[in-house]
Each structure stands twice: as C-alpha cells, then as structure tokens.
Write a protein that holds these residues in place. Structure first.
Motif, mmCIF file in Angstrom:
data_model
loop_
_atom_site.group_PDB
_atom_site.id
_atom_site.type_symbol
_atom_site.label_atom_id
_atom_site.label_comp_id
_atom_site.label_asym_id
_atom_site.label_seq_id
_atom_site.Cartn_x
_atom_site.Cartn_y
_atom_site.Cartn_z
ATOM 1 N N TYR A 14 -30.154 -27.661 -9.671
ATOM 2 C CA TYR A 14 -29.282 -26.652 -9.074
ATOM 3 C C TYR A 14 -28.000 -27.353 -8.663
ATOM 4 C CZ TYR A 14 -32.354 -28.567 -5.485
ATOM 5 O OH TYR A 14 -33.118 -29.405 -4.728
ATOM 6 N N GLY A 15 -26.927 -26.566 -8.548
ATOM 7 C CA GLY A 15 -25.630 -27.148 -8.269
ATOM 8 C C GLY A 15 -25.516 -27.768 -6.888
ATOM 9 N N TRP A 16 -26.030 -27.056 -5.872
ATOM 10 C CA TRP A 16 -25.933 -27.508 -4.488
ATOM 11 C C TRP A 16 -27.263 -27.275 -3.791
ATOM 12 C CZ3 TRP A 16 -21.537 -29.959 -3.055
ATOM 13 C CH2 TRP A 16 -20.385 -29.733 -3.823
ATOM 14 N N THR A 17 -27.596 -28.148 -2.835
ATOM 15 C CA THR A 17 -28.810 -27.936 -2.053
ATOM 16 C C THR A 17 -28.719 -26.639 -1.267
ATOM 17 O OG1 THR A 17 -29.076 -30.335 -1.863
ATOM 18 C CG2 THR A 17 -30.355 -28.955 -0.350
ATOM 19 N N VAL A 18 -27.574 -26.410 -0.649
ATOM 20 C CA VAL A 18 -27.290 -25.164 0.075
ATOM 21 C C VAL A 18 -25.996 -24.588 -0.479
ATOM 22 C CG1 VAL A 18 -26.664 -24.129 2.292
ATOM 23 C CG2 VAL A 18 -28.467 -25.871 2.195
ATOM 24 N N HIS A 19 -26.040 -23.309 -0.826
ATOM 25 C CA HIS A 19 -24.830 -22.661 -1.341
ATOM 26 C C HIS A 19 -24.752 -21.242 -0.775
ATOM 27 C CE1 HIS A 19 -21.551 -21.571 -3.988
ATOM 28 N NE2 HIS A 19 -22.218 -20.508 -4.368
ATOM 29 N N ALA A 20 -23.672 -20.975 -0.043
ATOM 30 C CA ALA A 20 -23.432 -19.636 0.506
ATOM 31 C C ALA A 20 -22.085 -19.137 0.013
ATOM 32 C CB ALA A 20 -23.435 -19.675 2.037
ATOM 33 N N GLU A 21 -22.057 -17.887 -0.376
ATOM 34 C CA GLU A 21 -20.838 -17.279 -0.892
ATOM 35 C C GLU A 21 -20.674 -15.894 -0.276
ATOM 36 O OE1 GLU A 21 -18.999 -15.894 -5.229
ATOM 37 O OE2 GLU A 21 -20.619 -17.369 -5.136
ATOM 38 N N LYS A 22 -19.589 -15.725 0.500
ATOM 39 C CA LYS A 22 -19.313 -14.459 1.187
ATOM 40 C C LYS A 22 -20.532 -13.986 1.977
ATOM 41 C CE LYS A 22 -15.310 -14.394 -0.847
ATOM 42 N NZ LYS A 22 -14.099 -14.816 -0.086
ATOM 43 N N LEU A 23 -21.199 -14.922 2.633
ATOM 44 C CA LEU A 23 -22.458 -14.626 3.329
ATOM 45 C C LEU A 23 -22.219 -13.773 4.567
ATOM 46 C CD1 LEU A 23 -25.530 -15.161 3.599
ATOM 47 C CD2 LEU A 23 -24.935 -17.191 4.951
ATOM 48 N N VAL A 24 -23.049 -12.745 4.714
ATOM 49 C CA VAL A 24 -23.016 -11.862 5.877
ATOM 50 C C VAL A 24 -24.417 -11.818 6.478
ATOM 51 C CG1 VAL A 24 -22.633 -9.512 6.714
ATOM 52 C CG2 VAL A 24 -21.162 -10.448 4.908
ATOM 53 N N VAL A 25 -24.519 -12.109 7.778
ATOM 54 C CA VAL A 25 -25.812 -12.072 8.475
ATOM 55 C C VAL A 25 -25.614 -11.384 9.819
ATOM 56 C CG1 VAL A 25 -27.817 -13.372 9.256
ATOM 57 C CG2 VAL A 25 -26.367 -14.319 7.444
ATOM 58 N N ARG A 26 -26.476 -10.440 10.129
ATOM 59 C CA ARG A 26 -26.396 -9.712 11.389
ATOM 60 C C ARG A 26 -27.308 -10.325 12.447
ATOM 61 N NH1 ARG A 26 -23.843 -4.860 11.086
ATOM 62 N NH2 ARG A 26 -23.403 -4.033 9.000
ATOM 63 N N ALA A 27 -26.840 -10.277 13.689
ATOM 64 C CA ALA A 27 -27.668 -10.588 14.849
ATOM 65 C C ALA A 27 -27.722 -9.300 15.654
ATOM 66 C CB ALA A 27 -27.062 -11.725 15.662
ATOM 67 N N GLY A 28 -28.758 -8.501 15.423
ATOM 68 C CA GLY A 28 -28.774 -7.148 15.966
ATOM 69 C C GLY A 28 -27.741 -6.319 15.231
ATOM 70 N N ARG A 29 -26.843 -5.688 15.968
ATOM 71 C CA ARG A 29 -25.783 -4.888 15.348
ATOM 72 C C ARG A 29 -24.516 -5.698 15.114
ATOM 73 N NH1 ARG A 29 -26.036 0.923 18.614
ATOM 74 N NH2 ARG A 29 -28.216 1.457 18.067
ATOM 75 N N HIS A 30 -24.512 -6.913 15.602
ATOM 76 C CA HIS A 30 -23.322 -7.758 15.521
ATOM 77 C C HIS A 30 -23.314 -8.559 14.224
ATOM 78 C CE1 HIS A 30 -20.173 -10.544 16.584
ATOM 79 N NE2 HIS A 30 -21.016 -11.570 16.581
ATOM 80 N N LEU A 31 -22.156 -8.635 13.569
ATOM 81 C CA LEU A 31 -22.003 -9.476 12.382
ATOM 82 C C LEU A 31 -21.736 -10.902 12.853
ATOM 83 C CD1 LEU A 31 -19.894 -7.357 9.843
ATOM 84 C CD2 LEU A 31 -22.319 -7.948 9.737
ATOM 85 N N ALA A 32 -22.786 -11.681 13.014
ATOM 86 C CA ALA A 32 -22.648 -13.039 13.529
ATOM 87 C C ALA A 32 -22.085 -13.984 12.477
ATOM 88 C CB ALA A 32 -23.993 -13.552 14.023
ATOM 89 N N VAL A 33 -22.434 -13.748 11.223
ATOM 90 C CA VAL A 33 -21.873 -14.491 10.095
ATOM 91 C C VAL A 33 -21.200 -13.469 9.201
ATOM 92 C CG1 VAL A 33 -22.387 -15.961 8.105
ATOM 93 C CG2 VAL A 33 -23.666 -16.266 10.240
ATOM 94 N N ASN A 34 -19.918 -13.663 8.941
ATOM 95 C CA ASN A 34 -19.133 -12.608 8.298
ATOM 96 C C ASN A 34 -18.238 -13.174 7.198
ATOM 97 O OD1 ASN A 34 -17.873 -10.234 7.661
ATOM 98 N ND2 ASN A 34 -16.696 -10.084 9.551
ATOM 99 N N GLY A 35 -18.776 -13.229 5.967
ATOM 100 C CA GLY A 35 -17.989 -13.695 4.834
ATOM 101 C C GLY A 35 -17.877 -15.205 4.744
ATOM 102 N N LEU A 36 -18.935 -15.920 5.091
ATOM 103 C CA LEU A 36 -18.899 -17.383 5.132
ATOM 104 C C LEU A 36 -19.175 -17.983 3.757
ATOM 105 C CD1 LEU A 36 -20.096 -19.739 7.831
ATOM 106 C CD2 LEU A 36 -21.170 -20.027 5.598
ATOM 107 N N ASP A 37 -18.364 -18.974 3.375
ATOM 108 C CA ASP A 37 -18.561 -19.759 2.152
ATOM 109 C C ASP A 37 -18.917 -21.183 2.550
ATOM 110 O OD1 ASP A 37 -17.781 -17.677 0.304
ATOM 111 O OD2 ASP A 37 -15.713 -18.036 0.910
ATOM 112 N N LEU A 38 -19.964 -21.741 1.950
ATOM 113 C CA LEU A 38 -20.415 -23.071 2.352
ATOM 114 C C LEU A 38 -21.225 -23.717 1.237
ATOM 115 C CD1 LEU A 38 -20.731 -25.153 4.706
ATOM 116 C CD2 LEU A 38 -22.850 -23.957 5.301
#
Length: 266
Positions: A14-38
């Motif tokens: 695989y290209g990367w051990t960890v790969h995130a692209e435009k990642l969105v993750v909610r913590a309850g109703r809050h967008l705690a992670v919003n469009g993260l690239d890593l």
C-alpha cells in the motif's frame, strides 16, 4: 493439494501506512475532523494542536472506534470508511486512549494478558509477549500487583504495555505521558524511538518538548484540519523571538497556530 500462487503469498502493499483524504469525523453533532488530509508512514509522529482541535477524535477514527462520516481513510491498506477487513487490521493495531478502562482487581499481568487475548494473539505467544511488554514499560517488579494499587503514572505505563503487547505496525497513543515523572518520560521517549524504527507511531500530546525529543515528524491540526506537517527541525525554524514559548519548537508551534488563525479570520 492446490498449488499456491506467488500472488497469494506476496506481502500486501500500500502507498501509505495511514492515508486520509478529505476526512470528516463527528463527535456527537460536532464536526471534530472536517476535511483533513494526512499521510503517515514508518516513524514516530507527534500530533499537536490546541484543545478542541480534533486530535482525540482523529485518533479514535484511526483506531476504528468511530466511523468516518465522510472522505476516505485507510490504515495498513484497509479502508476504514468502507467495508474493509477491520478485524484483520486490528491485529496489527495498538491503541492507548486518553482514558482507558480496566478491572481493578486484575494484576498488571492479567490486564495485559486479557488485552492480548482480545487482540486474538496466538495463545502460545501470549505469556512471552506479555512479559516483554511489561518489561519494556518498567513494570517488571509490579507485574503481579493489582491495578487498583498502582499510582497514576504506573497505570499509564500499564496502558502503554497493553498497546504494544502485539508488536503493532500502527501504534496510537493519546496523551501517553500524563502522570509520568521526568525519568519515566525519558525512558518512554527511548521506547518510542525503538518502536518507530519499523512501525508507524502517532502520539497525541500537549507537551511540545516530548515531540521535539522523540518524534521524527510533527502533525499540527486545528479546527479539525491539517495546519502543517514537517520535521521537528523545520518546526523549530518557524518561530521567532516574538512568539510565545520557552524553546524554539514551542515558538514554532505558536507561530504556525497564529498564522493559521489569521487566515481563518481573514
């Protein structure tokens, strides 16, 4: 007997051990992670950011505790956001949350053994792996002490032991040095450097000096987005005499956050 092809026995790539692209993750109703690239690979990566930046939520998503609400996320080539083989991937994952639970009457050895069993390690490998993990965090003499008798720093070290018992290829540590004294923190930094030689380690912390001493790479997040990623040396070069902090690394951290906030408010 069926012949096994070379493709079946070849290691997974695989290209990367960890790969995130435009990642969105909610913590309850809050967008705690919003469009993260890593992207992350082998080494020790320090995860920095102010309170509420989304660090813990990001760690929980990487640990498959919460499912992404959008974007793409893969760990060890497994699609976390889709229908990847999460059970298989978890065998190669180690995770220490900021607050972890345990049975108070368990001894340290029983606690780490239990976590090894939950990770579906081969039964014959567990005793040796447990002892090695306990030794690596400096709890050899307290291996048969009950968890409820340990100090806060010892509990944290027991938590680190359960995270590394399966020799994970991805190790996620959320505020691992809380409660450790200066000598224990020095030992912990050495342990991180050792594990990071052939694994991907992500350490979330507020202690910039720990990142400067133990990490090869720094990931700075704010408002659920990636602000900056680079080496600790590059981070130190970002700060100036007028920036807040007692060290070059802290001043670099302050300077990057100030610049980010200026762009957000503009």
């Amino acid at each position: 007997m069926r012949a096994v092809s070379a493709a079946e026995t070849a290691p997974t790539t695989y290209g990367w051990t960890v790969h995130a692209e435009k990642l969105v993750v909610r913590a309850g109703r809050h967008l705690a992670v919003n469009g993260l690239d890593l992207t992350l690979d082998t080494g020790v990566h320090g995860l920095l950011g102010p309170n509420g930046a989304g660090k813990t939520t990001l760690m929980r998503a990487l640990a498959t505790v919460v499912k992404p609400a959008g974007g793409r996320l893969s760990v060890l080539g497994v699609d976390i956001a889709g229908r990847g083989d999460l059970r298989r991937m978890r065998h190669d994952l180690g995770y220490l949350p900021q607050h972890f639970g345990f049975y108070p009457r368990f001894t340290v050895r029983e606690f780490v053994e239990y976590m090894a069993w939950l990770k579906e390690m081969p039964k014959a490998d567990i005793p040796g792996a447990v002892q090695r993990a306990i030794d690596r965090v400096g709890l050899t003499t307290r291996a048969d002490s009950r968890m409820k008798t340990l100090s806060g720093g010892m509990l944290r070290r027991a938590g680190i032991a359960q995270a590394i018992v399966n020799d994970p290829r991805v190790l996620l540590l959320d505020e691992p040095t809380v409660g450790l004294d200066p000598e224990q923190r020095l030992d912990f930094r050495e342990l991180l450097r050792d594990i990071g030689l052939d694994s991907c380690v992500l350490v979330s912390t507020h202690l910039v000096e720990d990142v400067a001493a133990a990490c090869t790479d720094v990931v700075l997040v704010s408002d659920g987005r990636l602000v900056w990623q680079g080496s600790t040396g590059e981070l130190a070069e970002r700060g100036g005499a007028g920036d807040a902090g007692d060290s070059a690394t802290e001043r670099g951290y302050s300077a990057l956050l100030r610049a980010h906030r200026g762009q957000v408010s503009a």
